[in-house]
Write a protein that holds these residues in place. Structure first.
Motif, short mmCIF file in Angstrom:
data_model
loop_
_atom_site.label_atom_id
_atom_site.label_comp_id
_atom_site.label_asym_id
_atom_site.label_seq_id
_atom_site.Cartn_x
_atom_site.Cartn_y
_atom_site.Cartn_z
N GLU A 193 13.31 -3.89 -0.46
CA GLU A 193 13.27 -3.26 -1.76
C GLU A 193 11.82 -3.20 -2.22
O GLU A 193 11.08 -4.18 -2.08
CB GLU A 193 14.09 -4.06 -2.77
N MET A 194 11.42 -2.07 -2.75
CA MET A 194 10.11 -1.94 -3.39
C MET A 194 10.37 -1.89 -4.89
O MET A 194 11.23 -1.15 -5.36
CB MET A 194 9.40 -0.67 -2.93
N THR A 195 9.63 -2.72 -5.63
CA THR A 195 9.82 -2.80 -7.06
C THR A 195 8.46 -2.77 -7.76
O THR A 195 7.51 -3.38 -7.28
CB THR A 195 10.64 -4.06 -7.44
N ARG A 218 10.71 -0.02 -11.92
CA ARG A 218 11.52 0.83 -11.03
C ARG A 218 11.78 0.10 -9.72
O ARG A 218 11.00 -0.76 -9.31
CB ARG A 218 10.78 2.15 -10.79
N ARG A 219 12.90 0.49 -9.07
CA ARG A 219 13.30 -0.15 -7.82
C ARG A 219 13.74 0.91 -6.82
O ARG A 219 14.43 1.86 -7.18
CB ARG A 219 14.47 -1.10 -8.07
N GLU A 231 0.81 -1.22 0.00
CA GLU A 231 0.00 0.00 0.00
C GLU A 231 0.85 1.27 0.00
O GLU A 231 0.35 2.35 -0.24
CB GLU A 231 -0.96 0.01 1.20
N ILE A 232 2.12 1.15 0.24
CA ILE A 232 2.99 2.33 0.29
C ILE A 232 3.43 2.74 -1.11
O ILE A 232 3.57 3.91 -1.40
CB ILE A 232 4.21 2.05 1.19
N GLY A 233 3.68 1.80 -2.00
CA GLY A 233 4.17 2.12 -3.33
C GLY A 233 5.63 2.51 -3.30
O GLY A 233 6.34 2.25 -2.33
N LEU A 234 6.08 3.15 -4.37
CA LEU A 234 7.46 3.60 -4.44
C LEU A 234 7.57 4.98 -3.78
O LEU A 234 6.63 5.78 -3.83
CB LEU A 234 7.93 3.66 -5.88
N PHE A 240 13.83 6.78 15.84
CA PHE A 240 13.37 6.06 14.65
C PHE A 240 13.47 6.97 13.43
O PHE A 240 13.07 8.13 13.46
CB PHE A 240 11.91 5.63 14.82
N TRP A 241 14.00 6.42 12.34
CA TRP A 241 14.04 7.14 11.07
C TRP A 241 13.78 6.20 9.91
O TRP A 241 13.90 4.98 10.04
CB TRP A 241 15.37 7.88 10.87
N ASP A 242 13.40 6.78 8.79
CA ASP A 242 13.21 6.07 7.53
C ASP A 242 13.97 6.80 6.44
O ASP A 242 14.10 8.03 6.47
CB ASP A 242 11.73 6.05 7.12
N ALA A 243 14.45 6.03 5.47
CA ALA A 243 15.12 6.61 4.31
C ALA A 243 14.79 5.75 3.10
O ALA A 243 14.38 4.60 3.23
CB ALA A 243 16.63 6.67 4.54
N SER A 244 14.99 6.32 1.92
CA SER A 244 14.82 5.55 0.70
C SER A 244 15.84 5.99 -0.33
O SER A 244 16.30 7.13 -0.33
CB SER A 244 13.40 5.71 0.14
N MET A 245 16.21 5.04 -1.18
CA MET A 245 17.16 5.29 -2.25
C MET A 245 16.56 4.81 -3.56
O MET A 245 16.02 3.70 -3.63
CB MET A 245 18.47 4.55 -2.00
N ASP A 246 16.65 5.63 -4.59
CA ASP A 246 16.30 5.23 -5.94
C ASP A 246 17.45 4.35 -6.43
O ASP A 246 18.59 4.83 -6.56
CB ASP A 246 16.14 6.46 -6.83
N LEU A 247 17.19 3.09 -6.69
CA LEU A 247 18.27 2.17 -7.03
C LEU A 247 18.79 2.35 -8.45
O LEU A 247 19.88 1.88 -8.78
CB LEU A 247 17.85 0.73 -6.77
N ALA A 248 18.04 3.05 -9.30
CA ALA A 248 18.53 3.33 -10.65
C ALA A 248 19.58 4.43 -10.63
O ALA A 248 20.58 4.36 -11.34
CB ALA A 248 17.38 3.72 -11.57
#
Length: 158
Positions: free
Chosen positions: A100-102, A106-107, A45-48, A137-145
């Motif tokens: 990983e969200m794919t 996209r990843r 439900e979160i998506g990219l 508490f923290w969250d981060a995300s990286m565009d793998l491309a």
């Protein structure tokens, strides 16, 4: 207690969902200044991170992608308390969860960091969903491309 470091090869086009070489969910990974667990999380439900409307599924990430994230992550971040005071935190002090969200070709790598393993039960097998917690508490995300960290944020003012 962290298990032995996981050594895997894989990046780029090899990192398709369900591709060979992915560790099992629940595998512990570590490197200089970081340690955590790889998970497949119920986060559809979160998506990219940069397009939450795009359907995505969670898969266990490659360690090579985790290492790229950790190399790009700064050693410290500044947390701002609600009263205007700040706290500089050492990110190496945080245990992490990686997934990983794919989707849509996209990843993205999602990372959840937390300051004290004793505060959360089941972190080794279940993705943390925390709404507050101050600088713990923290969250981060990286565009793998692109290899760009596209988001980093603490969960709240405590």
């Amino acid at each position: 207690m962290v298990g032995p470091a996981l050594l895997l090869a894989g990046c780029g086009d090899e990192a398709e969902a369900g591709g060979e070489g992915r560790p099992d969910a629940g595998t512990f990974v570590e490197g200089t200044g970081w340690r955590g667990v790889v998970l497949q999380a119920p986060l559809e439900e979160i998506g990219l991170p940069d397009d939450p409307r795009l359907e995505a599924e969670s898969v266990v990430p490659y360690e090579a992608d985790i290492e790229r994230f950790e190399e790009a992550l700064p050693a410290t971040e500044v947390f701002e308390w609600g009263d205007g005071q700040t706290e500089t935190v050492q990110l190496a002090d945080y245990t992490r969860q990686y997934t990983e969200m794919t989707g849509g070709g996209r990843r993205a790598l999602l990372v959840a960091g937390f300051c004290d393993e004793d505060l959360v039960s089941g972190w080794e097998t279940e993705w943390l969903m925390v709404m507050d917690g101050g600088s713990c508490f923290w969250d981060a995300s990286m565009d793998l491309a692109t290899g760009e960290i596209v988001s980093f944020g603490f969960h709240g003012i405590g």
